[in-house]
Enzyme design. Structure first.
Site, PDB file in Angstrom:
ATOM      1  N   THR A   1       9.525  -4.732   2.146  1.00  0.00           N
ATOM      2  CA  THR A   1       8.217  -4.932   2.751  1.00  0.00           C
ATOM      3  C   THR A   1       7.206  -3.944   2.203  1.00  0.00           C
ATOM      4  O   THR A   1       6.018  -4.165   2.269  1.00  0.00           O
ATOM      5  CB  THR A   1       8.267  -4.779   4.264  1.00  0.00           C
ATOM      6  OG1 THR A   1       9.024  -3.624   4.535  1.00  0.00           O
ATOM      7  CG2 THR A   1       8.866  -5.977   4.918  1.00  0.00           C
TER       8      THR A   1
ATOM      9  N   ARG B   1       7.720  -0.310  -5.889  1.00  0.00           N
ATOM     10  CA  ARG B   1       7.374   1.095  -6.124  1.00  0.00           C
ATOM     11  C   ARG B   1       8.192   1.611  -7.305  1.00  0.00           C
ATOM     12  O   ARG B   1       9.416   1.562  -7.272  1.00  0.00           O
ATOM     13  CB  ARG B   1       7.679   1.919  -4.872  1.00  0.00           C
ATOM     14  CG  ARG B   1       6.834   3.144  -4.759  1.00  0.00           C
ATOM     15  CD  ARG B   1       7.107   3.877  -3.480  1.00  0.00           C
ATOM     16  NE  ARG B   1       6.400   3.343  -2.328  1.00  0.00           N
ATOM     17  CZ  ARG B   1       6.467   3.875  -1.115  1.00  0.00           C
ATOM     18  NH1 ARG B   1       7.219   4.930  -0.898  1.00  0.00           N
ATOM     19  NH2 ARG B   1       5.788   3.348  -0.113  1.00  0.00           N
TER      20      ARG B   1
ATOM     21  N   SER C   1       2.406   5.738  -1.311  1.00  0.00           N
ATOM     22  CA  SER C   1       2.390   6.515  -0.070  1.00  0.00           C
ATOM     23  C   SER C   1       2.386   8.025  -0.322  1.00  0.00           C
ATOM     24  O   SER C   1       1.478   8.539  -0.945  1.00  0.00           O
ATOM     25  CB  SER C   1       3.549   6.090   0.820  1.00  0.00           C
ATOM     26  OG  SER C   1       3.384   6.640   2.104  1.00  0.00           O
ATOM     27  N   HIS C   2       3.420   8.711   0.130  1.00  0.00           N
ATOM     28  CA  HIS C   2       3.447  10.176   0.061  1.00  0.00           C
ATOM     29  C   HIS C   2       4.134  10.676  -1.211  1.00  0.00           C
ATOM     30  O   HIS C   2       4.317  11.879  -1.361  1.00  0.00           O
ATOM     31  CB  HIS C   2       4.174  10.704   1.294  1.00  0.00           C
ATOM     32  CG  HIS C   2       5.472   9.994   1.536  1.00  0.00           C
ATOM     33  ND1 HIS C   2       5.522   8.740   2.091  1.00  0.00           N
ATOM     34  CD2 HIS C   2       6.734  10.323   1.244  1.00  0.00           C
ATOM     35  CE1 HIS C   2       6.774   8.337   2.152  1.00  0.00           C
ATOM     36  NE2 HIS C   2       7.531   9.271   1.638  1.00  0.00           N
TER      37      HIS C   2
ATOM     38  N   ASP D   1      -1.342  11.590   4.623  1.00  0.00           N
ATOM     39  CA  ASP D   1      -0.594  11.465   3.367  1.00  0.00           C
ATOM     40  C   ASP D   1      -1.393  10.739   2.288  1.00  0.00           C
ATOM     41  O   ASP D   1      -2.595  10.482   2.442  1.00  0.00           O
ATOM     42  CB  ASP D   1       0.749  10.768   3.616  1.00  0.00           C
ATOM     43  CG  ASP D   1       0.583   9.285   3.886  1.00  0.00           C
ATOM     44  OD1 ASP D   1      -0.472   8.906   4.415  1.00  0.00           O
ATOM     45  OD2 ASP D   1       1.500   8.503   3.560  1.00  0.00           O
TER      46      ASP D   1
ATOM     47  N   ASP E   1      -1.779   7.693   1.159  1.00  0.00           N
ATOM     48  CA  ASP E   1      -2.533   6.468   1.457  1.00  0.00           C
ATOM     49  C   ASP E   1      -3.102   6.449   2.868  1.00  0.00           C
ATOM     50  O   ASP E   1      -3.626   5.424   3.317  1.00  0.00           O
ATOM     51  CB  ASP E   1      -1.665   5.230   1.213  1.00  0.00           C
ATOM     52  CG  ASP E   1      -0.455   5.182   2.119  1.00  0.00           C
ATOM     53  OD1 ASP E   1       0.061   6.261   2.472  1.00  0.00           O
ATOM     54  OD2 ASP E   1      -0.019   4.080   2.488  1.00  0.00           O
TER      55      ASP E   1
ATOM     56  N   ASP F   1      -1.742   6.754   5.984  1.00  0.00           N
ATOM     57  CA  ASP F   1      -1.133   6.165   7.183  1.00  0.00           C
ATOM     58  C   ASP F   1      -0.309   7.157   7.998  1.00  0.00           C
ATOM     59  O   ASP F   1      -0.044   6.916   9.170  1.00  0.00           O
ATOM     60  CB  ASP F   1      -0.342   4.888   6.860  1.00  0.00           C
ATOM     61  CG  ASP F   1       0.749   5.092   5.838  1.00  0.00           C
ATOM     62  OD1 ASP F   1       0.896   6.225   5.328  1.00  0.00           O
ATOM     63  OD2 ASP F   1       1.442   4.102   5.531  1.00  0.00           O
ATOM     64  N   ARG F   2       0.083   8.280   7.392  1.00  0.00           N
ATOM     65  CA  ARG F   2       0.861   9.256   8.159  1.00  0.00           C
ATOM     66  C   ARG F   2      -0.038  10.357   8.713  1.00  0.00           C
ATOM     67  O   ARG F   2      -1.153  10.547   8.242  1.00  0.00           O
ATOM     68  CB  ARG F   2       1.924   9.909   7.281  1.00  0.00           C
ATOM     69  CG  ARG F   2       3.003   8.956   6.830  1.00  0.00           C
ATOM     70  CD  ARG F   2       4.113   9.694   6.119  1.00  0.00           C
ATOM     71  NE  ARG F   2       5.198   8.762   5.780  1.00  0.00           N
ATOM     72  CZ  ARG F   2       6.426   9.114   5.460  1.00  0.00           C
ATOM     73  NH1 ARG F   2       6.741  10.402   5.431  1.00  0.00           N
ATOM     74  NH2 ARG F   2       7.347   8.225   5.173  1.00  0.00           N
TER      75      ARG F   2
ATOM     76  N   THR G   1      14.172   1.590  12.027  1.00  0.00           N
ATOM     77  CA  THR G   1      13.238   2.361  11.212  1.00  0.00           C
ATOM     78  C   THR G   1      12.399   1.440  10.332  1.00  0.00           C
ATOM     79  O   THR G   1      12.912   0.502   9.742  1.00  0.00           O
ATOM     80  CB  THR G   1      14.032   3.341  10.335  1.00  0.00           C
ATOM     81  OG1 THR G   1      14.690   4.261  11.187  1.00  0.00           O
ATOM     82  CG2 THR G   1      13.124   4.088   9.375  1.00  0.00           C
TER      83      THR G   1
ATOM     84  N   GLU H   1       6.755   6.542  14.782  1.00  0.00           N
ATOM     85  CA  GLU H   1       8.026   6.911  14.164  1.00  0.00           C
ATOM     86  C   GLU H   1       8.093   8.425  14.033  1.00  0.00           C
ATOM     87  O   GLU H   1       7.060   9.081  13.858  1.00  0.00           O
ATOM     88  CB  GLU H   1       8.139   6.309  12.768  1.00  0.00           C
ATOM     89  CG  GLU H   1       8.217   4.808  12.747  1.00  0.00           C
ATOM     90  CD  GLU H   1       8.663   4.326  11.367  1.00  0.00           C
ATOM     91  OE1 GLU H   1       9.861   4.101  11.194  1.00  0.00           O
ATOM     92  OE2 GLU H   1       7.802   4.203  10.483  1.00  0.00           O
TER      93      GLU H   1
ATOM     94  N   SER I   1       8.860   9.996  11.555  1.00  0.00           N
ATOM     95  CA  SER I   1       8.445  10.388  10.210  1.00  0.00           C
ATOM     96  C   SER I   1       6.930  10.493  10.084  1.00  0.00           C
ATOM     97  O   SER I   1       6.375  10.242   9.019  1.00  0.00           O
ATOM     98  CB  SER I   1       8.991   9.387   9.211  1.00  0.00           C
ATOM     99  OG  SER I   1       8.619   8.064   9.579  1.00  0.00           O
TER     100      SER I   1
ATOM    101  N   LYS J   1       0.439   1.986  10.321  1.00  0.00           N
ATOM    102  CA  LYS J   1       0.243   3.268  10.978  1.00  0.00           C
ATOM    103  C   LYS J   1      -1.053   3.862  10.444  1.00  0.00           C
ATOM    104  O   LYS J   1      -1.531   3.467   9.380  1.00  0.00           O
ATOM    105  CB  LYS J   1       1.439   4.166  10.762  1.00  0.00           C
ATOM    106  CG  LYS J   1       1.867   4.353   9.336  1.00  0.00           C
ATOM    107  CD  LYS J   1       3.312   4.863   9.269  1.00  0.00           C
ATOM    108  CE  LYS J   1       3.789   4.917   7.835  1.00  0.00           C
ATOM    109  NZ  LYS J   1       5.234   4.758   7.712  1.00  0.00           N
TER     110      LYS J   1
HETATM  111  C1  G1P Z   1      11.090   6.580   5.716  1.00  0.00           C
HETATM  112  C2  G1P Z   1      10.901   6.962   7.162  1.00  0.00           C
HETATM  113  C3  G1P Z   1      10.505   5.740   7.966  1.00  0.00           C
HETATM  114  C4  G1P Z   1       9.245   5.113   7.352  1.00  0.00           C
HETATM  115  C5  G1P Z   1       9.479   4.840   5.880  1.00  0.00           C
HETATM  116  C6  G1P Z   1       8.225   4.319   5.199  1.00  0.00           C
HETATM  117  O1  G1P Z   1      12.123   5.626   5.594  1.00  0.00           O
HETATM  118  O2  G1P Z   1      12.079   7.525   7.699  1.00  0.00           O
HETATM  119  O3  G1P Z   1      10.277   6.118   9.301  1.00  0.00           O
HETATM  120  O4  G1P Z   1       8.917   3.926   8.008  1.00  0.00           O
HETATM  121  O5  G1P Z   1       9.898   6.026   5.210  1.00  0.00           O
HETATM  122  O6  G1P Z   1       7.174   5.241   5.279  1.00  0.00           O
HETATM  123  P1  G1P Z   1      13.640   6.003   5.200  1.00  0.00           P
HETATM  124  O7  G1P Z   1      13.585   6.743   3.889  1.00  0.00           O
HETATM  125  O8  G1P Z   1      14.166   6.876   6.281  1.00  0.00           O
HETATM  126  O9  G1P Z   1      14.360   4.699   5.116  1.00  0.00           O
HETATM  127 ZN    ZN Z   2       1.835   6.481   3.573  1.00  0.00          ZN
END
Ligand code: G1P
Ligand code: ZN
Length: 543
Positions: free
Chosen positions: A18, A22, A113-114, A277, A279, A281-282, A344, A363, A365, A376
């Site tokens: 989803t 990447r 993302s991050h 972060d 993008d 969202d965190r 998750t 979450e 995270s 988020k």
């Molecule tokens: C990690 C975080 C999870 C978050 C995801 C995408 O996934 O733990 O909460 O939704 O990144 O940002 P994980 O590496 O644990 O599967």
């Molecule tokens: Zn992000």
């Protein structure tokens, strides 16, 4: 308009989940690579003729190149209009808002993302659907299937669009509108939050440090915090998006946002500290001298959300991912609303939000959000905190202590073991899965196991079942350890161990977290044989 058909060969690559595709920038730069994925998206989605597509990214290296590719391809594939953030910039939540607000068919969000950015670092593309959220599995499965059979992609032969000039133009027969990436998002925030109250607090001397980590939230933070809310210039740090994020990981946690943490714990700390972060969202929330765990932040925001005008009618429900602490559950119980425990990943919240069953979700995270978009949202979380502090006129630390005195405290930490050999991590999980039935009633020091299981989720909206979502060991009294393998790690396996100790109201509420979790750390190793399987004595990252 001349549509060009470029022949290509199918590629079989990491299944786009989803979060889309990447990969390293160099992989995306190969001829046909990004085009294959974008064409596979366009082939998989229906209703393109005349439709609106939203397009933007976090500004990382290669962002502008892919935006130009996507604009030409959207024109060749029959879209009616593409809406692009100026400079190719859109935070993930702002893109989600544009899709919803303007009734777009969907959007392409360019981000990893991050993860770090730059010529040797990461890039990503994901597709969001009309509700503003990440494409559901049936869409991503169709996109993936298409990447394996695709033989051509479509484009038009047109010059680059000037991404830095606001306004409307045309590419092929399609309209391209370059929009201010901040304006509609800031307007949404003004509808949800009491900007006058926050401004009065800022003017009255309340200070903040917001670390945009040289990533996408810089322009949003400058506009909203400094210009509209009146925080002093300089409140926003690292506020210019850089293609390589200044060489840092734009990940707002205690490792990568260490400078903010040290500031907030030191003698010159402002009242409030936050970061977001790559993008946007965190979020990371730290009061003067008080770090707030993301799990606690979710619970504290839920308990006080009614103080913001967008949530004055109360919450319909709260949702949290399974490894997120149970602090939010106690708030939901007190409010008399349901609390949903999901696997998750943000995608599991979408159905609950769309169905009006949950209003706020989060979450561990560092992701928190609500039904205002379908992602988020880091800046949103900061604004809700500010709104609550302005309404209650207390410090973060006082609010946290007040919360724990009422609901008890969930001491919490996540230990990550990174780059573990996949076979060893799998063996650990398999052995522990087999041992789960033998655990109840065993003791680890003072901790008595009440239950142990492999988490499985049945979506209350569509009935779909997601099994094997992590191993839970629950102790009497509400403490627990959870083991799961990361789904997003890139090298080997990442073992995540989530540790949570519950102290009821009236218990030990003001202690240091490591000391309070020491017996759980020992129990986790005794239960799962972390050192025995991985050879690691300590985690690589503690958050
Ligand atoms: C990690 C975080 C999870 C978050 C995801 C995408 O996934 O733990 O909460 O939704 O990144 O940002 P994980 O590496 O644990 O599967
Ligand atoms: Zn992000």
């Amino acid at each position: 308009m001349r549509i060009e058909t470029k022949s290509t060969t199918p590629y079989e690559d990491q299944k786009p989940g989803t979060s889309g595709l990447r990969k390293k920038v160099r992989i995306f730069q190969q001829p046909n690579y990004a085009e294959n994925f974008i064409q596979s998206v366009f082939d998989a989605v229906e209703g393109k003729a005349g439709a609106l597509l939203v397009l933007g990214g976090d500004g990382r290296y290669h962002n502008r190149a892919v935006i130009q590719q996507a604009i030409r391809m959207a024109a060749a594939n029959g879209f009616g209009k593409v809406m692009v953030g100026r400079g190719g910039i859109l935070s993930t939540p702002a893109a989600s808002n544009l899709i919803r607000y303007y009734g777009a068919l969907g959007g392409l969000i360019l981000s990893a993302s991050h993860n770090p950015g730059g010529p040797d670092e990461d890039f990503g593309i994901k597709y969001n659907v009309a509700n503003g959220g990440p494409a559901p599995e049936k869409v991503t499965d169709a996109i993936y299937a298409r990447t394996r059979t695709i033989t051509r992609w479509l484009t038009v032969d047109t010059p680059d669009v000037d991404l830095d000039r606001l306004g409307t133009g045309a590419v092929g027969g399609m309209t391209v509108e370059i929009v201010d990436p901040v304006a509609d998002y800031a307007a949404l925030m003004e509808r949800l939050f009491d900007f006058d109250a926050i401004r009065a607090m800022a003017v009255g001397g309340f200070t903040m440090a917001f670390d945009a980590m040289s990533a996408v939230t810089g322009p949003y933070a400058h506009e909203i915090f400094e210009k509209r809310l009146g925080f002093a210039p300089g409140t926003v740090r690292n506020g210019t998006p850089l293609e390589d994020f200044g060489g840092h990981h734009p990940d707002p946690n205690l490792v990568h946002a260490r400078a903010l943490y040290d500031l907030m714990m030191g003698p010159d700390a402002p009242d409030f500290g936050a970061a977001s972060d790559g993008d946007g969202d965190r979020n990371l929330i730290i009061g003067r001298g008080r770090f707030v765990t993301p799990s606690d932040s979710l619970a504290m925001l839920a308990a006080n959300a009614h103080l913001a005008k967008g949530y004055a009618g109360g919450l319909k429900g709260i949702a949290r991912s399974m490894p997120t602490s149970a602090a939010a559950d106690r708030v939901a119980a007190a409010l008399g609303i349901p609390c949903y425990e999901t696997p998750t990943g943000w995608k599991f919240f979408g159905n609950l939000l769309d169905a009006g069953m949950a209003t706020i979700c989060g979450e561990e995270s560092a992701g928190t959000g609500s039904d205002h978009v379908r992602e988020k949202d880091g800046v949103w979380a900061v604004l809700l905190w500010l709104n609550i502090l302005a309404a209650r006129r207390i410090s973060v630390d006082a609010l946290a202590r007040d919360h724990w005195a009422r609901f008890g405290r969930n001491y919490y930490a996540r230990h990550d073991y990174e780059g573990v050999e996949a076979a060893k991590a799998d063996a650990l999980m398999a052995e522990l899965t087999a041992a789960l039935p033998t655990l109840p009633d065993t003791r680890f020091g003072a901790l008595a196991v009440a239950a142990a299981d492999s988490f499985s989720y049945t979506d209350p909206v569509d009935g779909s079942i997601s099994a094997n979502q992590g191993l839970r060991v629950l102790f009497e009294g509400g403490s627990r350890v959870v083991f799961r393998l990361s789904g997003t790690g890139t090298q080997g396996a990442t073992l995540r161990v989530y540790l949570e100790r519950y102290e009821p109201a009236g218990g030990k509420l003001g202690e240091e977290t490591p000391a309070m979790l020491a017996d759980l750390v020992a129990a986790a190793d005794a239960i799962a044989g972390i050192a025995r399987h991985t050879g690691r004595m300590t985690p690589d990252v503690v958050t």
